[in-house]
Design an enzyme around this catalytic site. Structure first.
Site, mmCIF file in Angstrom:
data_model
loop_
_atom_site.group_PDB
_atom_site.id
_atom_site.type_symbol
_atom_site.label_atom_id
_atom_site.label_comp_id
_atom_site.label_asym_id
_atom_site.label_seq_id
_atom_site.Cartn_x
_atom_site.Cartn_y
_atom_site.Cartn_z
ATOM 1 C CB SER A 144 -2.076 0.928 0.578
ATOM 2 O OG SER A 144 -1.660 -0.080 1.488
ATOM 3 C CE1 TYR A 157 -7.082 -0.613 1.369
ATOM 4 C CE2 TYR A 157 -4.892 -1.553 1.638
ATOM 5 C CZ TYR A 157 -5.759 -0.481 1.758
ATOM 6 O OH TYR A 157 -5.302 0.712 2.260
#
Length: 311
Positions: A144, A157
């Site tokens: 990501s 995350y």
């Protein structure tokens, strides 16, 4: 260049309705049989329906990616049915979260566990299956933009995706002697293009979520977020014009690229990261493209989902 995955078998973890489903559909449309993993039977069923209505072949591979017995079980089930696994896409992750001032230890641990242990266990057991059978396969780990640069409100995350990036490089070195390639793939905030999501009114407009106690809240979050010392978590305006190409793309864009990365055309690509984000990561913080109406944008998307959603 005509990409073909005919004769190959893929396992996709976290086949939820956005990125995971898009990748699974793409691998299928390029010719692979696809095993769909998730902890949600509903997500698996929806992913399989989407593949099958587009002419592909799929099977369910239910299980928790953090439980070794589960992973071993669904890997063995795929091998029993199709005899091989050529492609592994590690995609399962816990989205959303809170910032460092508000995140709970249990939630942080769960998010990191899914990405770290999940990617490790699947790579371990699928990698062993490939090596034992002499299959020079491909492992793709979904990273990501949060793994490469700082973003408020998603501390767990971001931590987990940063770990994914170096896991890929180390695993690539472990598996290189077997001809097995390991790479990461970095998207950023794709706009949903799954007919089921669109029918439900999910548009994927790239704006910050509201602050509050919701697990998916951005910024500092917190139970109320109204303490007098709070600062704004982030700019809340539209982000699309900030992307050089005018769009961060869709799961279909991700699927096309993952299919190429999984194909024999990428036979020497290992230990690296493929970025498909409309130029978002490359952009200098002080640079803004032209106004949204002045951006030419990319060429039209080559679609994959050829039929309307039907139940």
């Amino acid at each position: 260049m005509e990409i073909s995955l005919e004769g190959k078998v893929a396992l996709v973890t976290g086949c939820g309705p956005n990125i995971g489903s898009g990748i699974a559909l793409a691998l299928s449309r390029y010719g692979a049989k696809v095993a769909c993993n998730d902890v949600s039977d509903e997500s698996i069923a929806a992913c399989i329906r989407r593949i099958e209505r587009n002419g592909g072949t799929a099977m369910a591979a239910p299980g928790d990616v953090t439980e070794e017995e589960d992973v071993r079980g669904y890997v063995e089930a795929v091998l029993e049915r199709w005899g091989r696994i050529d492609i592994l896409v590690n995609n399962a992750a816990v989205l959303g979260g809170r910032g460092v001032l508000d995140e709970e230890a249990a939630a942080f641990e769960r998010a990191v566990r899914v990405s770290s242990l999940g990617y490790f266990l699947n790579t371990k057991h699928v990698g062993r299956a490939m090596a034992e059978r002499g299959i020079r396969g491909s492992v793709v780990c979904i990273s990501s933009s949060n793994g490469w640069s700082g973003t408020a409100g998603v501390i767990a995350y971001a931590f987990s995706k940063g770990g994914v990036n170096n896991f890929v490089r180390a695993a690539a070195m472990d598996l290189a002697p077997y001809g097995i390639r390991v790479n990461s793939f970095t998207p950023t905030a794709p706009t949903p293009d799954n007919p089921e999501l669109l029918a439900a009114g999910v548009t994927g407009v790239l704006q910050s979520p509201p602050r509050g106690g919701d697990r998916g809240a951005g910024g500092l979050g917190g139970p109320t977020g109204d303490e007098p010392w709070r600062r704004p978590e982030r700019w809340r305006g539209e982000r699309t014009p900030m992307v050089p190409m005018g769009t961060t793309g869709t799961p279909t864009d991700i699927g096309h690229a993952v299919a190429w990365l999984s194909s024999d055309y990428a036979r020497l690509v290992t230990g690296t990261d493929l970025v498909v984000d409309g130029g978002a990561r490359a952009r200098n913080f002080a640079y803004l493209p032209a106004a949204a109406g002045d951006l030419a944008g990319p060429v039209p998307l080559v679609g994959l989902d050829g039929s309307a959603a039907t139940e």
